[in-house]
Design a protein around this motif. Structure first.
Motif, PDB file in Angstrom:
ATOM      1  N   LEU A  73       0.800  -1.306   0.111  1.00  9.48           N
ATOM      2  CA  LEU A  73      -0.027   0.080   0.074  1.00  9.48           C
ATOM      3  C   LEU A  73       1.076   1.219  -0.144  1.00  9.48           C
ATOM      4  N   PRO A  74       0.358   2.259  -0.652  1.00 10.33           N
ATOM      5  CA  PRO A  74       1.165   3.628  -0.696  1.00 10.33           C
ATOM      6  C   PRO A  74       1.259   4.085   0.805  1.00 10.33           C
ATOM      7  N   GLY A  75       2.757   4.529   0.896  1.00 16.10           N
ATOM      8  CA  GLY A  75       2.878   5.078   2.430  1.00 16.10           C
ATOM      9  C   GLY A  75       3.132   4.084   3.644  1.00 16.10           C
ATOM     10  N   GLY A  76       3.243   2.662   3.260  1.00 18.64           N
ATOM     11  CA  GLY A  76       3.503   1.725   3.993  1.00 18.64           C
ATOM     12  C   GLY A  76       4.701   0.889   3.725  1.00 18.64           C
ATOM     13  N   ASP A  77       5.025   0.013   4.552  1.00 11.95           N
ATOM     14  CA  ASP A  77       6.186  -0.911   4.133  1.00 11.95           C
ATOM     15  C   ASP A  77       5.613  -2.269   4.470  1.00 11.95           C
ATOM     16  N   THR A  78       4.461  -2.795   4.664  1.00 16.78           N
ATOM     17  CA  THR A  78       4.028  -3.826   4.669  1.00 16.78           C
ATOM     18  C   THR A  78       3.274  -4.554   3.362  1.00 16.78           C
ATOM     19  N   ASN A  79       3.728  -5.690   3.233  1.00 21.26           N
ATOM     20  CA  ASN A  79       2.953  -6.414   2.033  1.00 21.26           C
ATOM     21  C   ASN A  79       2.011  -7.101   2.411  1.00 21.26           C
ATOM     22  N   TYR A  80       1.084  -7.168   1.674  1.00 19.11           N
ATOM     23  CA  TYR A  80      -0.173  -7.785   1.703  1.00 19.11           C
ATOM     24  C   TYR A  80      -0.621  -8.865   0.538  1.00 19.11           C
ATOM     25  N   SER A  81      -1.341  -9.831   1.225  1.00 20.58           N
ATOM     26  CA  SER A  81      -1.922 -10.641   0.190  1.00 20.58           C
ATOM     27  C   SER A  81      -3.227 -10.323  -0.162  1.00 20.58           C
ATOM     28  N   SER A  82      -3.636  -9.981  -1.729  1.00 20.79           N
ATOM     29  CA  SER A  82      -4.797  -9.372  -2.000  1.00 20.79           C
ATOM     30  C   SER A  82      -5.583 -10.377  -2.654  1.00 20.79           C
ATOM     31  N   PRO A  91     -22.822  -3.404  -9.896  1.00 18.15           N
ATOM     32  CA  PRO A  91     -21.695  -4.247  -9.906  1.00 18.15           C
ATOM     33  C   PRO A  91     -20.810  -3.641  -8.692  1.00 18.15           C
ATOM     34  N   PHE A  92     -20.341  -4.538  -8.098  1.00 19.73           N
ATOM     35  CA  PHE A  92     -19.321  -4.392  -6.762  1.00 19.73           C
ATOM     36  C   PHE A  92     -18.222  -5.441  -6.854  1.00 19.73           C
ATOM     37  N   THR A  93     -17.087  -4.790  -6.186  1.00 15.87           N
ATOM     38  CA  THR A  93     -15.785  -5.493  -6.038  1.00 15.87           C
ATOM     39  C   THR A  93     -15.648  -5.656  -4.575  1.00 15.87           C
ATOM     40  N   PHE A  94     -15.514  -6.869  -4.129  1.00 11.67           N
ATOM     41  CA  PHE A  94     -15.258  -7.452  -2.660  1.00 11.67           C
ATOM     42  C   PHE A  94     -13.536  -7.598  -2.715  1.00 11.67           C
ATOM     43  N   VAL A  95     -12.906  -6.915  -1.597  1.00 11.02           N
ATOM     44  CA  VAL A  95     -11.649  -6.858  -1.671  1.00 11.02           C
ATOM     45  C   VAL A  95     -11.369  -7.387  -0.037  1.00 11.02           C
ATOM     46  N   VAL A  96     -10.376  -8.429  -0.004  1.00 15.97           N
ATOM     47  CA  VAL A  96      -9.670  -8.924   1.070  1.00 15.97           C
ATOM     48  C   VAL A  96      -8.565  -8.670   1.218  1.00 15.97           C
ATOM     49  N   LEU A  97      -7.532  -8.059   2.291  1.00 15.27           N
ATOM     50  CA  LEU A  97      -6.164  -7.949   2.247  1.00 15.27           C
ATOM     51  C   LEU A  97      -5.763  -8.690   3.507  1.00 15.27           C
ATOM     52  N   GLU A  98      -4.504  -9.543   3.746  1.00 14.81           N
ATOM     53  CA  GLU A  98      -4.187  -9.879   4.762  1.00 14.81           C
ATOM     54  C   GLU A  98      -2.413  -9.656   4.838  1.00 14.81           C
ATOM     55  N   ASP A  99      -2.098  -9.557   5.905  1.00 10.62           N
ATOM     56  CA  ASP A  99      -0.541  -9.268   6.049  1.00 10.62           C
ATOM     57  C   ASP A  99       0.169 -10.521   5.806  1.00 10.62           C
ATOM     58  N   ALA A 100       1.204 -10.184   4.794  1.00 11.87           N
ATOM     59  CA  ALA A 100       1.814 -11.446   4.217  1.00 11.87           C
ATOM     60  C   ALA A 100       2.957 -11.661   4.931  1.00 11.87           C
ATOM     61  N   GLY A 101       3.344 -11.034   5.875  1.00  6.69           N
ATOM     62  CA  GLY A 101       4.463 -11.206   6.823  1.00  6.69           C
ATOM     63  C   GLY A 101       4.609 -12.708   7.268  1.00  6.69           C
ATOM     64  N   PRO A 102       3.388 -13.442   7.847  1.00 10.38           N
ATOM     65  CA  PRO A 102       3.387 -14.770   8.364  1.00 10.38           C
ATOM     66  C   PRO A 102       3.700 -15.610   7.187  1.00 10.38           C
ATOM     67  N   LEU A 103       3.084 -15.336   6.096  1.00 15.13           N
ATOM     68  CA  LEU A 103       3.563 -15.973   4.666  1.00 15.13           C
ATOM     69  C   LEU A 103       4.876 -16.101   4.676  1.00 15.13           C
ATOM     70  N   ARG A 104       5.385 -15.162   4.485  1.00 16.58           N
ATOM     71  CA  ARG A 104       7.115 -14.810   4.409  1.00 16.58           C
ATOM     72  C   ARG A 104       7.821 -15.708   5.340  1.00 16.58           C
TER      73      ARG A 104
END
Length: 450
Positions: A127-136, A150-163
């Motif tokens: 995300l802009p202004g952040g240093d965290t990667n996300y799984s989107s 029409p709608f778009t559903f979005v879910v983000l999760e911190d990718a740190g545990p994955l890495r």
């Protein structure tokens, strides 16, 4: 460079270096493949997990004035906790955010492109202004009976545990690969030591032989080394025989010259010059004959060739052509059968001496008919020579006599009586066989197997 030069000058070093390089390449390849497969598996599992969150949000969403409304409290508590690492949002058809979870309040504005109905997208984002990667994970849906909203559903999760999982897997994988590589290196060293044990045994046998411990290479060598050891033993045996033959020839020469020299020492030129001169000439001729005979004996029985076969047919043709000129006054009808593939594994001079003496006797003592048959035996290295004439023939007793030096079958014929003796020496030096068979119709068949 010195390191590589040291290893390249050794067969074991070459194999160890090459197999080590192959091992390193294999470890690098397998590590990349395993890590890629593990990362792909985690991504697929994460995608399914995020999709389940999407389905949860879809089940809770309610339409209201052309938009969607979700309850303030969601069943998944991480959506309700700020900075929990799990964020949900809903976009309208223009890409504007119409809802986002409580966990996203402290995050910067979320900017996503809307997706058409039924389309899904999974990716890693920052995300802009952040240093965290996300799984989107995003999924486009259409709401209403006519799918007009029409709608778009979005879910983000911190990718740190994955890495972290990938890093832990990588660390564990390299530990096991390192242990496996060390075991493979140890196994490689043991295999090379076991595989090169016959070569080391051969080197030790050669060293022992050089130091006088043995006269031949002894040991239970594998079949790949047996041609080498057999040929080396053959070469050693031939060299020993030739050395003994040279020593015996010199001893025979010295012994044979004693009598003529003693006669020459006892000459008295003052009492009977004519007789002394005749005796001098006779003894000199005798010494010359002795020296010629011993030299001829020394050059026969050359070491047996162990490397390549010698074509027999050209030599046979050459000998027959020469004998036709020598016995022009006594021509013979020659029937020759020799395959172009017939090979002699020995010295060319030995073969010419053997064939020359046998054929010369056939021309000399025959009555105008000579038959020659030469072929290789089934083993491939054995050569069978058969010479048949239609002369008076030789029985076993006569054969034993004429194979002695200085004995001739017909005293009326010129010669020194050493031709068959030379043949016998050559056959013996090659550990071959020779036999003479009298024929019922007259003549003799001499068979030689080398």
């Amino acid at each position: 460079m010195r390191f590589f030069s040291f290893w390249l000058n050794s067969l074991k070093g070459r194999l160890a270096l090459v197999t080590s390089l192959v091992l390193v390449g294999f470890v690098l390849l397998i590590s990349g493949v395993l890590e890629h497969a593990y990362r792909t598996s985690l991504d697929e599992a994460k995608q399914r997990e995020l999709q389940l969150y999407i389905y949860t949000l879809l089940a809770l969403a309610e339409p209201e004035d052309g938009s969607l409304v979700l309850p303030p409290e969601l069943p998944e508590q991480r959506f309700n906790q700020p900075d929990s690492g799990l964020v949900g949002a809903v976009l309208d058809g223009e890409g504007d955010i119409i809802w986002r979870s409580e966990s996203a309040l402290s995050m910067p504005d979320l900017q996503f492109y809307p997706l058409p109905q039924g389309q899904q997208s999974y990716m890693q984002i920052s995300l802009p202004g952040g240093d965290t990667n996300y799984s989107s994970f995003r999924q486009g849906v259409a709401w209403g009976l006519e799918n007009e909203s029409p709608f778009t559903f979005v879910v983000l999760e911190d990718a740190g545990p994955l890495r972290a999982q990938v890093g832990q897997f990588r660390s564990t994988m390299w530990q096991w690969l390192g242990v496996g590589a060390l075991l493979l290196v140890l196994a490689q060293w043991l295999v090379l030591r076991w595989g090169f044990a016959p070569l080391n045994a051969l080197a030790n046998a050669l060293r022992d032989m050089q130091q006088g411990g043995s006269d031949r290479l002894e040991g239970n060598f594998p079949r790949e080394l047996r041609p080498l050891t057999d040929n080396l033993n053959l070469l050693i045996e031939n060299e020993r025989r030739q050395r003994e033959k040279t020593r015996h020839t010199l001893a025979d020469l010295a012994h044979s010259l004693k009598t003529p020299l003693a006669v020459l020492k006892g000459l008295s030129l003052e009492q009977d010059t004519k007789t002394a001169g005749r005796t001098l000439v006779d003894q000199v001729q005798r010494m010359d004959s002795i020296i010629s005979y011993q030299l001829q004996r020394a050059v026969t029985s050359s070491p047996k060739s162990i490397l390549r076969g010698l074509p027999v047919a050209p030599l046979l043709d050459k000998i027959l052509e020469a004998l036709e000129k020598v016995y022009r006054s006594k021509p013979s009808q020659v029937r020759s059968q020799c395959s172009e593939k017939a090979l002699f594994y020995g010295d060319e001079g030995d073969l010419m001496e053997l064939l020359g003496n046998l054929l010369d006797n056939a021309y000399k003592y025959g009555n105008g008919e000579v038959t020659v048959n030469i072929e290789n035996a089934e083993s491939g290295r054995k050569l069978t020579i058969s010479v048949v004439d239609n002369g008076p023939g030789l029985d076993s007793k006569k054969w034993q006599e004429v194979t002695q030096r200085g004995v001739r079958a017909d005293q009326q014929q010129p010669g020194q009586g050493i031709g068959l003796a030379v043949v016998m020496d050559i056959v013996e030096s090659y550990q071959g066989r020779i036999s003479a068979t009298p024929l019922p119709q007259g003549g003799t068949e001499i068979t030689v197997v080398l």
